[in-house]
Every structure is written in C-alpha cells, then in structure tokens.
Write a protein that holds these residues in place. Structure first.
Motif, PDB file in Angstrom:
ATOM      1  N   GLN B  25       6.927  -9.466  -2.694  1.00 55.55           N
ATOM      2  CA  GLN B  25       5.905  -9.049  -1.736  1.00 55.55           C
ATOM      3  C   GLN B  25       4.978  -7.996  -2.311  1.00 55.55           C
ATOM      4  O   GLN B  25       5.431  -6.988  -2.845  1.00 55.55           O
ATOM      5  N   GLN B  27       2.814  -5.336  -0.907  1.00 54.10           N
ATOM      6  CA  GLN B  27       2.647  -4.635   0.372  1.00 54.10           C
ATOM      7  C   GLN B  27       1.376  -3.792   0.316  1.00 54.10           C
ATOM      8  O   GLN B  27       1.375  -2.693  -0.226  1.00 54.10           O
ATOM      9  N   LYS B  30       1.184  -0.411   5.074  1.00 56.67           N
ATOM     10  CA  LYS B  30       2.364  -0.355   5.936  1.00 56.67           C
ATOM     11  C   LYS B  30       1.973   0.184   7.302  1.00 56.67           C
ATOM     12  O   LYS B  30       0.890   0.740   7.479  1.00 56.67           O
ATOM     13  N   ASN B  42       0.815  -8.158   3.974  1.00 62.18           N
ATOM     14  CA  ASN B  42       1.577  -8.439   2.752  1.00 62.18           C
ATOM     15  C   ASN B  42       1.248  -9.807   2.179  1.00 62.18           C
ATOM     16  O   ASN B  42       1.124 -10.773   2.929  1.00 62.18           O
TER      17      ASN B  42
END
Lengths: 118, 118
Positions: B25, B27, B30, B42
């Motif tokens: 992943q 990312q 967040k 993601n």
C-alpha cells in the motif's frame, strides 16, 4: 454499487472555478450516491490551455491526484509542478488552482468531501 | 499539502481483511491529515494470489477504483470482474471483497470515508 468505465459519461465543463477553456469530467459518483460526506469522485481531463481558477474551500476539502500529463498547481501561496502519482490535498479554508503545464492532456482524479471535523 | 509520488512509501500489508498473501500500500494521506471524515487515500498493489477478504463496512464507505490489471470483486451477493477505470462503491452497511483475477499485478485506488450521513 459497480460503475463500469463505459457507463460513466464525459461532461464538458467550461470555465472551471472561473478558469480558462473547457475541461471534461467523468463523474463517477455524486454527493447523493454516497453514504458519508464524500461529495464527488471525478476524473478531469484538461487539454493544454485549460485551467481551474484559484478558489478557496470553505466547509469542504479536495484531493487532486495526477494520472497523466503535467500540472502546475497553486497550493495557497506556493506554486509547484506535479506529474503522475503526485497529489495535492487542499484542506478546509485553503485554496488551490491547477493548469495544464505540458503539451499533452492533463488527467487527474478529484475527490471532494464535505462536513469539516470539529 | 503536496505529496510527491516519491515521498510516499510502500507498506507491505499481509492478510488484508483476512485475505490471502501480502499486498502493498502507498498511503498518501491518513485520517488525521484530513479536515473532513475522509479516512484513507491509498494505492493498493495486489500480485496474483493476493486477496482482500470479504468484510462489511459499518460506519464507513469505500471506493475502489481499478488502475491496472483485472479484479474479481464481490459486491454484497454479486460477483463481477473489473478492469482499469471501473469502480466499486461500497456503502455503509454493505460488504465487499477483491482479488486479483489476472496474471499481472492488480493496482487500485482505495478511498475510505467515515461518519455516515443521517
């Protein structure tokens, strides 16, 4: 809810946020289709010369994620050039604009979300 | 907030939602970086054999948008094959799973949002 690419129609969008020329938008999902404050999930294509005008997000935020081409973005008072895989997150109370900085179409994903957290 | 692709590190993620194998992943953002209930943005890469287990969204929703490769998805009780440009929106109180249905890596964008509308 499945949306196949061929089911999503491209909509011409002139003068995006006061910008120049006419972009094209694939509108995958609209606000009323979501169960959370997500408000748009659109793929925007901007030919050279097309711009999205500088504008402030008030009560919303937006992610631009570059898929193809070159972009010149303004992120509040900062200017940057972005390419495929680069992202710009514009938070509530912040401003952005984007223009095609290349000679081929600029394609990006725009994800809009409302309802600012306390 | 600008995130260049090279700044985003790829994180191995084994047994996603009880699924098989190890995905990877990117990312981008967040939950704590967003000003609205957006909770993740993601890019997930799944080699052949890797799956995300069938799971229900409770108090959240998620968009999967296929970037590369072939996916077999389950959308509640419906099964479908998706390719680049196809999307699956899983609303609050609904369930999904995804697996690589091809012989090359499957790459998709996953956007998660919380705080279901009344």
């Amino acid at each position: 809810v499945i949306k196949k690419a061929f089911e999503v129609k491209e909509v011409p969008t002139p003068n995006m946020r006061g910008g120049q020329g006419t972009g094209r938008q694939l509108q995958y999902f609209k606000a009323e289709e979501f169960s959370t404050p997500l408000a748009a999930f659109n793929v925007i294509t901007m030919d050279p010369g097309v711009t999205v005008g500088f504008h402030k997000h008030e009560g919303s935020e937006e992610v631009y994620w570059i898929l193809e081409g070159r972009a010149k973005v303004r992120d509040d008072d900062k200017v940057a050039e972005l390419g495929p895989g680069d992202a710009l997150l514009t938070l509530d109370q912040h401003s952005h604009s984007i223009e095609n900085a290349g000679t081929s179409p600029l394609k990006l994903l725009a994800v809009l979300s409302n309802q600012v957290k306390k």
